[in-house]
Enzyme design. Structure first.
Site: not given
Length: 430
Positions: A402, A406
């Protein structure tokens, strides 16, 4: 007679220490020139240490699982002539006390090799004792067998301590189970032994490749903030195409599994999502994106999980990709994979095949930023055009870093793969 000392070899590449993972000799053994004495493991590979001279082992310099410096004393031999050490030199540390354990002997990691003479830890059990005539092993000695053999023996209610192993160092194979069951072993176990209380315990040292796997998994989960995304894919047309291609070209070009189709879909989808085909150096603070797709292929071996690398998957057609996946996976399982095929992947594909379950949350192969897993394909009813029809469905389970990827981009990437797999003609359109 003289004393000859064999030291931990200099593996090169700036390596200063290695882990001792297997002893193939014990004090008192006679060894020949070039005989395989031990295996030592670096971060990248496991190296066999041969004897440069014939002699008799008088001392071992370390215990299995011990980390040793390059140049440290590994083995002492008694040899004809003067040797390379005076007889009144101090003995090697922990020599006679060293006891071998069941461990891994691999060349650029591989499956479990012949086991040494002693078990890692005794198993004490108060279960009903087997017939004395059938006791093939000493009390507390752990039979050598792969996880699949152990699982099958448990399913059959067989006591592996009673099974004769025909493999190296008495290793038990599936055909040994068959022979034992055919000789009445299954009936004996079914007569009540499987229902007695069992109180056995054993401690297994985490060494060699298993230690490397543990360290890498721990590092991946500690350093990478994972998030996972799962999508259902209708692979009815894809499976029909795969079977048709195998009917037409299976004999001449080889059989196709689903993996090369998944790899091709991944290659095409990555063109629009270069941030996913990347490696993140969080210490240097930069991401390297790759045009080449060096595909990691998660492979289960007898020694543990390995990820050999199929380089330049973007340049391969379905059959070349299938052959490449089979080759690197087999190399990992047999220990014959060269070093360059064990590092450098940019994204990983993992599959548990028919055991794939419904959903999984795969761990990213650090320092990559994504991994895609495929789950079991099942036939289920679906509504299509107002009609209930049978369709072949499976899930893609993926995980992403992450920090770099995204959630929206991850979802779009998997949806791009889904579109390609559900309309397989698109796999061949540039």
């Amino acid at each position: 007679m003289g004393i000859y000392v064999i030291r931990v070899p200099d593996i090169g590449e700036g390596i200063a220490e290695v882990e001792l993972v297997t002893w193939n000799v014990q004090p008192g053994d006679s060894v020949a020139e070039d005989q395989h004495l031990a295996d030592v493991m670096t971060d990248k590979a496991t190296v066999e240490v041969p004897s440069p001279i014939a002699g008799k082992v008088i001392a071992l310099g370390g215990a299995v699982g011990q980390v040793m410096a390059v140049g440290a004393e590994l083995v002492r031999l008694e040899v004809e002539g003067e040797g390379n050490l005076k007889e009144n030199s101090a003995p090697a540390p922990a020599s006679q006390a060293v006891k071998a354990t069941v461990s891994i002997a691999v060349t650029a990691p591989a499956p479990v090799a012949p086991a040494p003479k002693a078990a890692p830890a005794p198993v004490h059990s108060s279960a009903a004792a087997p017939r004395a005539a059938a006791a093939l092993r000493k009390e507390g000695e752990r039979p050598l067998a792969s996880p699949s053999v152990r699982r099958r023996a448990l399913d059959l209610g067989l006591d592996l301590r009673l099974v004769h192993g025909s493999g190296p160092a008495g290793r038990i194979a599936h055909h040994d189970l068959d022979a034992f069951a055919a000789g009445g072993g299954q009936a004996q176990a079914a007569g009540g032994a499987q229902y007695v209380e069992r109180h056995g315990e054993e401690q297994i040292p985490v060494i060699g490749l298993r230690r490397k796997i543990a360290q890498k998994m721990q590092e991946a989960k500690r350093r990478i903030p994972h998030f996972s995304y799962v999508e259902e894919v209708d692979v009815t047309e894809l499976e029909a195409l795969r079977q048709r291609l195998n009917q037409i070209h299976g004999v001449t070009r080889g059989k196709l599994t689903l993996l090369p189709f998944l790899a091709r879909a991944m290659v095409l989808a990555l063109r629009d999502f270069p941030q996913i085909n990347a490696r993140y150096d969080d210490e240097a603070g930069h991401v390297t994106r790759y045009e080449a797709v060096h595909l990691g292929v998660a492979t289960q071996t007898d020694a543990g999980l390995m990820v050999p690398v199929l380089r330049h998957a973007e340049s391969l057609d379905l059959w070349a990709c299938a052959a490449g996946i089979a080759r690197v996976a087999e190399g990992a399982r047999t220990g014959k994979a060269p070093r360059e095929e064990l590092t450098g992947s940019t994204i990983t594909l993992t599959s548990l095949g028919p055991l794939g379950g419904i959903v999984s949350t795969p761990v990213i192969n650090h320092p990559e930023v994504a991994i895609v897993g495929v789950n079991r394909m099942v036939e289920r009813p679906m509504l299509r055009g107002g009609q209930v029809v049978a369709r072949q469905l499976m899930n893609l389970s993926s995980s992403f870093d992450h920090r770099v990827v995204d959630g929206m981009d991850a979802a779009r990437f998997i949806q791009a793969m889904r579109a390609l797999l559900e309309t397989p003609a698109l796999l061949f359109v540039e």
